[in-house]
Design a protein around this motif. Structure first.
Motif, PDB file in Angstrom:
ATOM      1  N   UNK A 173       0.831  -1.214   0.000  1.00 61.10           N
ATOM      2  CA  UNK A 173       0.000   0.000   0.000  1.00 61.10           C
ATOM      3  C   UNK A 173       0.861   1.258   0.000  1.00 61.10           C
ATOM      4  N   UNK A 174       1.910   1.291   0.840  1.00 62.42           N
ATOM      5  CA  UNK A 174       2.748   2.490   0.920  1.00 62.42           C
ATOM      6  C   UNK A 174       3.717   2.595  -0.269  1.00 62.42           C
ATOM      7  N   UNK A 175       3.996   1.462  -0.918  1.00 64.24           N
ATOM      8  CA  UNK A 175       4.923   1.447  -2.049  1.00 64.24           C
ATOM      9  C   UNK A 175       4.227   1.824  -3.357  1.00 64.24           C
ATOM     10  N   UNK A 176       2.904   1.603  -3.420  1.00 66.24           N
ATOM     11  CA  UNK A 176       2.140   1.816  -4.649  1.00 66.24           C
ATOM     12  C   UNK A 176       2.254   3.222  -5.228  1.00 66.24           C
ATOM     13  N   UNK A 177       2.175   4.302  -4.417  1.00 65.87           N
ATOM     14  CA  UNK A 177       2.257   5.655  -4.999  1.00 65.87           C
ATOM     15  C   UNK A 177       3.530   5.924  -5.786  1.00 65.87           C
ATOM     16  N   UNK A 178       4.609   5.190  -5.474  1.00 64.69           N
ATOM     17  CA  UNK A 178       5.882   5.395  -6.179  1.00 64.69           C
ATOM     18  C   UNK A 178       5.741   5.112  -7.669  1.00 64.69           C
ATOM     19  N   UNK A 179       4.821   4.216  -8.041  1.00 63.35           N
ATOM     20  CA  UNK A 179       4.653   3.833  -9.439  1.00 63.35           C
ATOM     21  C   UNK A 179       3.706   4.754 -10.195  1.00 63.35           C
ATOM     22  N   UNK A 180       3.057   5.668  -9.485  1.00 66.96           N
ATOM     23  CA  UNK A 180       2.127   6.590 -10.139  1.00 66.96           C
ATOM     24  C   UNK A 180       2.883   7.784 -10.704  1.00 66.96           C
ATOM     25  N   UNK A 181       2.398   8.312 -11.824  1.00 66.38           N
ATOM     26  CA  UNK A 181       3.061   9.462 -12.451  1.00 66.38           C
ATOM     27  C   UNK A 181       2.737  10.733 -11.677  1.00 66.38           C
ATOM     28  N   UNK A 182       3.630  11.728 -11.798  1.00 64.83           N
ATOM     29  CA  UNK A 182       3.391  13.001 -11.124  1.00 64.83           C
ATOM     30  C   UNK A 182       2.144  13.692 -11.676  1.00 64.83           C
ATOM     31  N   UNK A 183       1.835  13.466 -12.946  1.00 63.58           N
ATOM     32  CA  UNK A 183       0.635  14.061 -13.542  1.00 63.58           C
ATOM     33  C   UNK A 183      -0.619  13.551 -12.831  1.00 63.58           C
TER      34      UNK A 183
ATOM     35  N   UNK B 149       4.541  17.493   1.173  1.00 61.06           N
ATOM     36  CA  UNK B 149       3.634  16.390   1.492  1.00 61.06           C
ATOM     37  C   UNK B 149       3.405  15.447   0.327  1.00 61.06           C
ATOM     38  N   UNK B 150       3.248  15.998  -0.876  1.00 59.18           N
ATOM     39  CA  UNK B 150       3.031  15.150  -2.059  1.00 59.18           C
ATOM     40  C   UNK B 150       4.270  14.300  -2.350  1.00 59.18           C
ATOM     41  N   UNK B 151       5.447  14.903  -2.232  1.00 61.21           N
ATOM     42  CA  UNK B 151       6.687  14.161  -2.474  1.00 61.21           C
ATOM     43  C   UNK B 151       6.874  13.066  -1.424  1.00 61.21           C
ATOM     44  N   UNK B 152       6.543  13.400  -0.187  1.00 53.17           N
ATOM     45  CA  UNK B 152       6.653  12.430   0.902  1.00 53.17           C
ATOM     46  C   UNK B 152       5.722  11.247   0.665  1.00 53.17           C
ATOM     47  N   UNK B 153       4.480  11.529   0.289  1.00 54.70           N
ATOM     48  CA  UNK B 153       3.490  10.475   0.036  1.00 54.70           C
ATOM     49  C   UNK B 153       3.925   9.567  -1.109  1.00 54.70           C
ATOM     50  N   UNK B 154       4.575  10.154  -2.117  1.00 51.89           N
ATOM     51  CA  UNK B 154       4.986   9.373  -3.293  1.00 51.89           C
ATOM     52  C   UNK B 154       6.222   8.520  -3.025  1.00 51.89           C
TER      53      UNK B 154
END
Length: 206
Positions: A86-96, A141-146
């Motif tokens: 769950x916490x690793x998933x945002x890393x694969x999402x694009x910044x857009x 915050x957005x960078x931290x979440x990603x």
């Protein structure tokens, strides 16, 4: 992909025209740099860049270490894998995509304002994305979440390389889990902590 595109830096010394291309555009020496450095808002932009980047490094490093230690202490491996995913998933999402999600969350009719209104129905809506005082917090915050999950997984993998006999010896000496974290786990992954911090500092002007 990192080195060959560096030749495009020549554009910084040109009055670049897409139709003329790199070889046909006029050279203007340091004109573009003089124009950039003489801007009234350059010092503020530079300060914001360094300030935001440094806090990103601090928060991401500290919280990812804490998260990795918590995941390592989990008894049920199945639960550990679920939380890790769950916490690793945002890393694969694009910044857009992430940008679009956060725009929706912090818009006037977004989730953040709905929560505030549910707490205090008489409160005015806050335009988070148009207010200076919230800008840095939202960016960090957005960078931290990603990136939090990615670095936590890196530290978790590093924890797995720590010699198990050290933990066994510490238990014989009466050390509790907290003392094991402080005196064995963190020193054991210190090389990885330094490495990731140095790599992050290398991206400070990005």
């Amino acid at each position: 992909f990192s080195i060959i595109p560096l030749f495009g830096i020549v554009i910084a010394f040109q009055k670049y025209s897409p139709s003329a291309g790199i070889f046909g555009s006029q050279f203007v020496d340091f004109y573009n740099f003089k124009r950039l450095f003489s801007r009234a808002d350059f010092s503020q932009a530079l300060f914001n860049t360094v300030y935001i980047a440094m806090w990103k490094i601090v928060f991401t490093t500290v919280l990812s270490i804490v998260l990795a230690l918590l995941l390592n202490e989990m008894v049920t491996k199945r639960g550990q894998k679920w939380i890790q995913t769950i916490v690793f998933l945002p890393y694969f999402l694009s910044w857009a995509l992430i940008g679009s999600v956060f725009v929706e969350i912090f818009s006037l009719d977004g989730l953040a304002n709905k929560i505030l209104l549910s707490i205090n129905p008489t409160a005015e809506k806050i335009d988070f994305l148009a207010r200076n005082e919230y800008f840095r917090t939202i960016i960090i915050g957005t960078d931290l979440w990603k990136n939090l999950g990615y670095q936590a997984v890196v530290y978790l993998a590093s924890i797995a390389t720590v010699d198990p006999s050290l933990y066994e010896a510490s238990r014989v000496d009466g050390a509790n889990r907290w003392q094991q974290c402080i005196y064995i786990t963190i020193p054991g992954i210190m090389t990885m902590i330094v490495l990731t911090s140095v790599l992050n500092i290398g991206n400070i002007m990005n």
